[in-house]
Design a protein around this motif. Structure first.
Motif, PDB file in Angstrom:
ATOM      1  N   ARG A 140       8.559  81.696  24.002  1.00  0.00           N
ATOM      2  CA  ARG A 140       7.427  82.237  23.234  1.00  0.00           C
ATOM      3  C   ARG A 140       6.669  81.132  22.494  1.00  0.00           C
ATOM      4  NH1 ARG A 140       8.421  85.894  18.001  1.00  0.00           N
ATOM      5  NH2 ARG A 140       8.535  83.794  17.109  1.00  0.00           N
ATOM      6  N   ASP A 141       7.422  80.185  21.891  1.00  0.00           N
ATOM      7  CA  ASP A 141       6.784  79.192  21.022  1.00  0.00           C
ATOM      8  C   ASP A 141       6.892  77.764  21.535  1.00  0.00           C
ATOM      9  OD1 ASP A 141       6.227  81.252  19.200  1.00  0.00           O
ATOM     10  OD2 ASP A 141       8.211  81.046  18.292  1.00  0.00           O
ATOM     11  N   GLY A 142       7.705  77.542  22.553  1.00  0.00           N
ATOM     12  CA  GLY A 142       7.949  76.179  23.005  1.00  0.00           C
ATOM     13  C   GLY A 142       8.933  75.477  22.084  1.00  0.00           C
ATOM     14  N   ASP A 143       9.449  74.363  22.535  1.00  0.00           N
ATOM     15  CA  ASP A 143      10.277  73.494  21.695  1.00  0.00           C
ATOM     16  C   ASP A 143      10.031  72.066  22.166  1.00  0.00           C
ATOM     17  OD1 ASP A 143      12.118  72.763  23.789  1.00  0.00           O
ATOM     18  OD2 ASP A 143      13.203  74.627  23.494  1.00  0.00           O
ATOM     19  N   PRO A 144      10.648  71.090  21.552  1.00  0.00           N
ATOM     20  CA  PRO A 144      10.323  69.712  21.940  1.00  0.00           C
ATOM     21  C   PRO A 144      10.605  69.396  23.403  1.00  0.00           C
ATOM     22  CG  PRO A 144      11.416  69.735  19.822  1.00  0.00           C
ATOM     23  CD  PRO A 144      11.495  71.128  20.337  1.00  0.00           C
ATOM     24  N   PHE A 145      11.431  70.195  24.056  1.00  0.00           N
ATOM     25  CA  PHE A 145      11.809  69.879  25.436  1.00  0.00           C
ATOM     26  C   PHE A 145      11.258  70.882  26.453  1.00  0.00           C
ATOM     27  CE2 PHE A 145      15.153  68.690  22.431  1.00  0.00           C
ATOM     28  CZ  PHE A 145      15.079  67.321  22.554  1.00  0.00           C
ATOM     29  N   LYS A 147       8.409  74.128  27.434  1.00  0.00           N
ATOM     30  CA  LYS A 147       7.065  74.605  27.138  1.00  0.00           C
ATOM     31  C   LYS A 147       7.093  76.055  26.690  1.00  0.00           C
ATOM     32  CE  LYS A 147       4.399  75.566  30.720  1.00  0.00           C
ATOM     33  NZ  LYS A 147       3.755  75.572  32.070  1.00  0.00           N
ATOM     34  N   LYS A 148       6.104  76.418  25.908  1.00  0.00           N
ATOM     35  CA  LYS A 148       5.908  77.849  25.682  1.00  0.00           C
ATOM     36  C   LYS A 148       5.254  78.405  26.935  1.00  0.00           C
ATOM     37  CE  LYS A 148       1.445  77.410  23.333  1.00  0.00           C
ATOM     38  NZ  LYS A 148       0.740  77.499  22.056  1.00  0.00           N
ATOM     39  N   GLY A 151       1.806  77.902  28.907  1.00  0.00           N
ATOM     40  CA  GLY A 151       1.388  76.504  28.819  1.00  0.00           C
ATOM     41  C   GLY A 151       0.322  76.267  27.775  1.00  0.00           C
ATOM     42  N   GLU A 152      -0.371  75.156  27.951  1.00  0.00           N
ATOM     43  CA  GLU A 152      -1.356  74.733  26.960  1.00  0.00           C
ATOM     44  C   GLU A 152      -2.512  75.717  26.854  1.00  0.00           C
ATOM     45  OE1 GLU A 152      -2.315  70.907  28.525  1.00  0.00           O
ATOM     46  OE2 GLU A 152      -0.667  69.915  27.469  1.00  0.00           O
ATOM     47  N   ASP A 220       9.468  75.972  34.466  1.00  0.00           N
ATOM     48  CA  ASP A 220       9.387  74.763  33.647  1.00  0.00           C
ATOM     49  C   ASP A 220      10.599  73.883  33.938  1.00  0.00           C
ATOM     50  OD1 ASP A 220       8.799  72.866  31.770  1.00  0.00           O
ATOM     51  OD2 ASP A 220       9.482  74.039  30.058  1.00  0.00           O
TER      52      ASP A 220
ATOM     53  N   LEU B 213      -7.229  68.828  25.292  1.00  0.00           N
ATOM     54  CA  LEU B 213      -6.197  68.804  26.314  1.00  0.00           C
ATOM     55  C   LEU B 213      -6.736  68.236  27.616  1.00  0.00           C
ATOM     56  CD1 LEU B 213      -4.716  72.284  25.504  1.00  0.00           C
ATOM     57  CD2 LEU B 213      -3.643  70.081  25.060  1.00  0.00           C
ATOM     58  N   THR B 262       4.595  69.573  20.462  1.00  0.00           N
ATOM     59  CA  THR B 262       4.008  69.182  21.741  1.00  0.00           C
ATOM     60  C   THR B 262       2.808  70.079  22.012  1.00  0.00           C
ATOM     61  OG1 THR B 262       5.268  70.740  23.076  1.00  0.00           O
ATOM     62  CG2 THR B 262       6.334  68.649  22.557  1.00  0.00           C
ATOM     63  N   SER B 263       2.108  69.770  23.065  1.00  0.00           N
ATOM     64  CA  SER B 263       0.937  70.601  23.416  1.00  0.00           C
ATOM     65  C   SER B 263       1.365  71.961  23.952  1.00  0.00           C
ATOM     66  CB  SER B 263       0.087  69.880  24.463  1.00  0.00           C
ATOM     67  OG  SER B 263       0.861  69.663  25.634  1.00  0.00           O
ATOM     68  N   THR B 264       2.642  72.125  24.247  1.00  0.00           N
ATOM     69  CA  THR B 264       3.134  73.425  24.703  1.00  0.00           C
ATOM     70  C   THR B 264       4.117  74.004  23.698  1.00  0.00           C
ATOM     71  OG1 THR B 264       4.880  72.375  25.984  1.00  0.00           O
ATOM     72  CG2 THR B 264       2.825  72.867  27.136  1.00  0.00           C
ATOM     73  N   GLN B 265       3.908  73.654  22.450  1.00  0.00           N
ATOM     74  CA  GLN B 265       4.770  74.152  21.383  1.00  0.00           C
ATOM     75  C   GLN B 265       3.859  74.694  20.286  1.00  0.00           C
ATOM     76  OE1 GLN B 265       7.234  71.026  19.796  1.00  0.00           O
ATOM     77  NE2 GLN B 265       8.597  72.408  18.689  1.00  0.00           N
ATOM     78  N   SER B 266       4.144  75.864  19.775  1.00  0.00           N
ATOM     79  CA  SER B 266       3.249  76.497  18.815  1.00  0.00           C
ATOM     80  C   SER B 266       3.253  75.791  17.475  1.00  0.00           C
ATOM     81  CB  SER B 266       3.644  77.961  18.604  1.00  0.00           C
ATOM     82  OG  SER B 266       3.568  78.665  19.814  1.00  0.00           O
ATOM     83  N   ARG B 620       2.674  66.134  27.529  1.00  0.00           N
ATOM     84  CA  ARG B 620       2.723  67.131  26.448  1.00  0.00           C
ATOM     85  C   ARG B 620       2.574  66.515  25.063  1.00  0.00           C
ATOM     86  NH1 ARG B 620       7.618  71.031  28.854  1.00  0.00           N
ATOM     87  NH2 ARG B 620       6.622  71.416  30.846  1.00  0.00           N
TER      88      ARG B 620
END
Lengths: 323, 637
Positions: A140-145, A147-148, A151-152, A220, B213, B262-266, B620
């Motif tokens: 839902r939110d992504g994390d450092p490793f 993707k949410k 995507g972007e 992912d 992006l 990251t660009s894919t992290q809220s 990202r």
């Protein structure tokens, strides 16, 4: 309350049961571990597996590293904390069918749900699965490793699914069932979803098996494998749905149901407080409710016609026919 | 501003010369060392120079470092060289791999002292303020025979020059986009025999930069990226007599960084504090034929990481104590012999270690250099003994020939290695004490040309290299090799080939100075075999190694004014999760700096990523769009 009609029931279920000679429906619900809310068990020592119902869940625990893999048993209720430190909780915050306890699988490779020796070669009827909180919040939110999902731009056709296959007589089947824990592939992004509740997986089409293989696939991925946290939660694994009519006919049981057959109102007499469920012949729970001691009335007119097993607290139940 | 770098001897130079000094370094490749001219003062510097015989080297000196605002060494290298800095964003983690090697294969030296983090084996060069170093030299290729484990891809030497003989104060103030402020103050003072130098710096940036992006996307604001950086570098130098000196240095730094999503992290709530203490004591004696140097250092770093969202709080700490004794003997005008011994003790603590872990390392090294009329030969060797395990014998044979006017032909063959990091060995779970060191060979050859005629100055070089690294250490994902957790193993050979081209042209007219420079790196760094467990196929390029890197620069100077434009183009590369697209980044600057008898001052304006190009160096991790900074420098003597 009408008396149970064994001949009629046997006629109805015989087509499904084929050669199964009166074995019992057994549900692995992990409640026997008596975990309180928030607790978990990630070490099956001295055994190398957790057992519940008719299944075994392999567990690896390294006391030196305080590390586990395979399966854990959990009653964790944390549905808000992201990250790997919250790896034992299911996103619904409870077990399937409002139960307390469930299992958590860490699927970095296909892992298996093994049938215990007495159940080997018999069918696994179904189970409930859902996302772990860690996986759900990561998607839902992504994390450092990872993707949410989306995507972007929010438009990436991301997905996470589990592939079920059976082992039978040592051979992995080519047939498989895919169950999506998240699906962002819809043209209408409003239909994109992350599974947040327990969902039933019907495994009856597999027929007899020795064990069940589960593998996760995500959109992912990196060079080191799947980025999405590879956890899944599982509960109420039904390994057979036949009842011995002698047992069902036991008038001394804690549960009395009637009339049978029934078309409108079903009366349930409960001698002990607990969770009461109605399961169809495919092992699918179509009704459940926590019932106190006493007599209760439920409306079954909207249930599909068929045979159901009414049981309480996971114990062997009674069959009724809805007409 | 580029004219005045803070040294009083420059202040009185002719303004044209001043501009020239400032503009020449605008060449992206810096200056190529004149290898055979050895600095007789600093033994450490000399050993670094000596190991460059036959190798490609670039120097970015203090002139360049004051040319514009750099926050850290990562920015300097990204701007001045074609090196590909693996940066996670403004001020966040930045590492350097040279010639297609990993970041753990680059060794950083601070006045000859290795700065690596023994737990990770690398250095976050975003944490090294450019203000704390006077010269940066990049020594391409393997330098294991001179500096031991880790110097496989290359070596970066950060050097502090001798303290100014006159008292002076240098101030640099800067402000720019996204709430960024920088203050740097340096004092040089003391007596003729006892000199002090104090450097203070403060940096703060909100870093809520605008970025896109891709070209079709609207701009977004970076969040949770605040940076606060405070540091002190204190140097004391005692000239015991004409031949002996004792220098002590103390480097204190406290960095507080939010780690952006990251660009894919809220969102992100992660933050990290790095507390650094580096102290060294160095005694040097320069005799007529024999030089001695003894140095000892303690490096102490404490790294706190918090993520209030995932409820993770960790602390990692290491302390390194090292000491080295070195002597150099000039046996005759042609033959120099250098030898030394060293010892290093490392202690590290982490919640992911079963207990505090330590490592002892000892070693010895020797080098022999022989000069003929047009030839220079150097043979080096080194042996290390780490936790009861001998290293392979590290050797280096290098030569240069300058038999044709203006040309130098170089060649070098070296054997290098790297011991596993403490995390590789002891991390729980997964640490693998059975790991073998990586080792391999590097061969390089190059030709350098330098010529000046009248108003023109021209230099060019071309270098080719071949390198192999065996037993490359990678962390294997769980489920592979029967393991249930991430664990490092020695997997495979990685082969690298490539070439480096540098050229610069300078034209100096009566009032004008024009300088043009171009640098190109071509790097093929490939896995030598299939690695199905990593989804890697034979011939795949190593992660974050673009094949092409180009940097070009042009600068103009007229009287008190100077201006530059710098352009960096890098090719696409393989990321861990996604590929990283190629990018084009332009920077432009303008400065004005008149000379006054009482003080030297300059003001400048610079703009980075002037084309507002969306780009990233790590997938990202979007980098900032266009930014502007302005600053003021002055020096009072």
């Amino acid at each position: 309350m009408k008396k149970f009609q064994p001949i009629k029931i046997l006629t109805i279920v015989s087509a499904f049961l084929m050669c199964h000679n009166g074995s019992a429906q057994i549900v692995a619900d992990f409640e026997e571990y008596n975990l309180s809310a928030g607790e978990y068990l990630n070490d099956a020592s001295p055994s190398s597996a957790f057992q519940s119902g008719a299944i075994e869940l392999t567990n690896y625990y390294d006391a030196d590293f305080n590390f586990w893999s395979g399966w854990a048993i959990s009653a964790d209720t944390n549905t808000t904390t992201p990250g790997f430190l919250n790896q034992f909780s299911a996103i619904p915050g409870k077990g399937a069918l409002n139960s307390t306890t469930y299992s958590v699988g860490y699927i970095f490779d296909p892992i298996v749900v093994r049938l215990q020796p007495q159940a080997i070669g018999k069918p696994m009827i179904g189970m409930y699965i859902t996302n772990s909180t860690y996986t759900y919040l990561s998607m839902r939110d992504g994390d450092p490793f990872a993707k949410k999902f989306g995507g972007e731009t929010g438009e990436d056709p991301d997905f996470l699914f589990i592939t079920f296959k059976k082992y039978y007589e040592g051979v992995l089947s080519t047939d498989s069932i895919n169950v999506y824990l998240a699906d962002y592939r819809f043209a209408d992004s409003g239909k994109d979803y992350l599974l947040s509740d327990w969902t039933y997986v019907d495994l009856t089409e597999f027929g007899p098996m020795d064990s069940l293989s589960m593998q996760m696939t995500s959109s992912d991925n990196g060079a080191f494998g799947m980025n999405t946290p590879s956890y899944v939660c599982m509960d109420h694994v039904t390994t057979d749905n036949l009842q011995l009519f002698e047992i069902i006919a036991d008038e001394d049981s804690n549960l009395q149901v009637g009339p049978n057959p029934v078309s409108d109102r079903l009366f349930i007499g409960v001698k002990k407080e607990g969770l009461c469920t109605a399961v169809n012949l495919q092992g699918q729970v179509i009704w459940f409710k926590h019932l106190n001691v006493g007599n209760h009335e439920i409306q079954v007119s909207n249930w599909p016609k068929g045979v159901y097993v009414i049981s309480q607290n996971g114990e062997i139940g009674k069959k009724i026919s809805v007409q | 501003m580029m004219r005045f770098t803070g040294y009083s001897q420059i202040r009185n130079a002719m303004y044209l010369t001043g501009i020239m000094l400032c503009l020449l370094p605008l060449g992206i490749s810096g200056q190529h060392d004149t290898i055979l001219m050895l600095d007789p003062i600093e033994v450490t510097a000399r050993r670094i120079k000596l190991t460059d015989v036959g190798k490609h080297t670039e120097t970015i000196d203090s002139q360049i470092l004051t040319m514009r605002q750099y926050n850290n060494v990562a920015e300097v290298l990204a701007f001045q060289t074609p090196l590909y800095i693996r940066s996670y964003g403004m001020g966040t983690l930045a590492t350097l791999g040279i010639r297609g090697a990993s970041a753990v294969h680059t060794q950083f030296l601070w006045n000859g002292i290795p700065l690596r983090n023994p737990m990770l084996g690398l250095l976050d060069i975003a944490l090294i303020p450019s203000f704390f170093t006077d010269d940066i030299s990049i020594h391409y290729g393997g330098h294991g025979a001179a500096f031991g484990s880790g110097a496989i891809g290359g070596l970066v030497s950060l050097t502090n020059k001798p303290i100014s003989e006159t008292s002076r104060m240098e101030v640099h103030l800067s402000a720019g986009s996204w709430g960024s402020y920088l203050g740097e103050v340096k004092f040089d003072y003391g007596t003729q025999k006892l000199r002090f130098s104090t450097r203070l710096f403060f940096q703060e940036a909100e870093n809520n930069y605008r970025y896109r992006l891709n070209k079709d996307q609207p701009e977004k604001n970076q969040i949770h990226h605040h940076l606060k950086n405070l540091g002190l570098l204190q140097e004391v130098s005692w000239a015991i007599n004409a031949n002996e000196s004792l220098t002590a240095r103390l480097w204190l730094q406290n960095t507080d960084r939010q780690i952006p999503p990251t660009s894919t992290q809220s969102y992100s709530k992660a933050a990290q504090q790095d507390k650094t203490l580096r102290t060294s004591l160095q005694w040097s004696r320069n005799g007529e034929k024999v030089d001695w140097q003894v140095k000892t250092a303690i490096l102490d770093e404490d790294i706190d990481f918090q993520d209030s969202v995932i409820l993770l709080y960790t602390n990692n700490h290491f302390r390194t104590w090292l000491t080295e004794v070195e002597t150099s003997v000039q046996l005759n005008p042609r033959l120099n012999v250098t030898g030394g011994i060293f010892a290093e003790y490392v202690n590290a603590k982490s919640a992911n270690y079963k207990a505090g872990v330590s490592r002892n390392q000892y070693g010895g090294f020797a080098s022999f250099s022989y000069l003929l009329e047009d030839w220079a030969f150097r043979f080096q060797m080194r042996e290390e003994f780490t936790d009861r395990q001998w290293s392979p014998l590290l050797v280096d044979f290098s030569t240069e020939w300058s038999g044709i006017r203006n040309f130098t032909v170089k060649g070098s063959l070296s054997r290098n290695y790297r011991i596993p990091t403490l995390n590789d060995l002891y991390w729980r779970p997964g640490g693998n004490p059975e790991l073998a060191p990586e080792e391999g060979w590097t061969f390089e050859s190059g030709i350098h040309f330098q010529s000046g005629k009248g108003k023109w100055d021209f230099n060019a070089s071309a270098t080719g290299f071949i390198r192999s690294i065996n037993d490359w250490i990678m962390w294997l994902p769980p489920g592979q090799g029967g393991r249930n957790f991430w664990s490092p193993i020695n997997i495979i050979q990685v082969n690298s080939t490539g070439s480096e081209f540098r050229s610069g042209i300078a034209y100096m007219a009566e009032k004008w100075i024009i300088n043009f420079s171009l640098g190109l790196d071509l790097t093929w760094s490939q896995f030598a075999d299939d690695l199905p467990e990593f989804m890697i196929e034979e011939g795949d390029q190593v992660f974050y190694v673009p094949v092409h890197n180009v940097v070009s620069g042009i600068s103009l100077g007229k009287q008190h004014w100077s201006a530059y434009y710098n352009h960096h183009w890098f090719g696409a590369s393989n990321g861990i999760s996604e590929s990283v697209s190629s990018g084009n980044i332009g920077s432009v600057g303008l400065s004005y700096g008149p000379v006054r008898p009482s003080a030297v001052w300059s003001v400048y304006l610079q703009a980075d990523n002037v084309w507002n190009t969306p780009y990233r160096l790590i997938e990202r991790r979007p980098m900032p769009g266009r930014s502007i900074k302005m600053g003021l420098r002055f020096v009072i003597s």
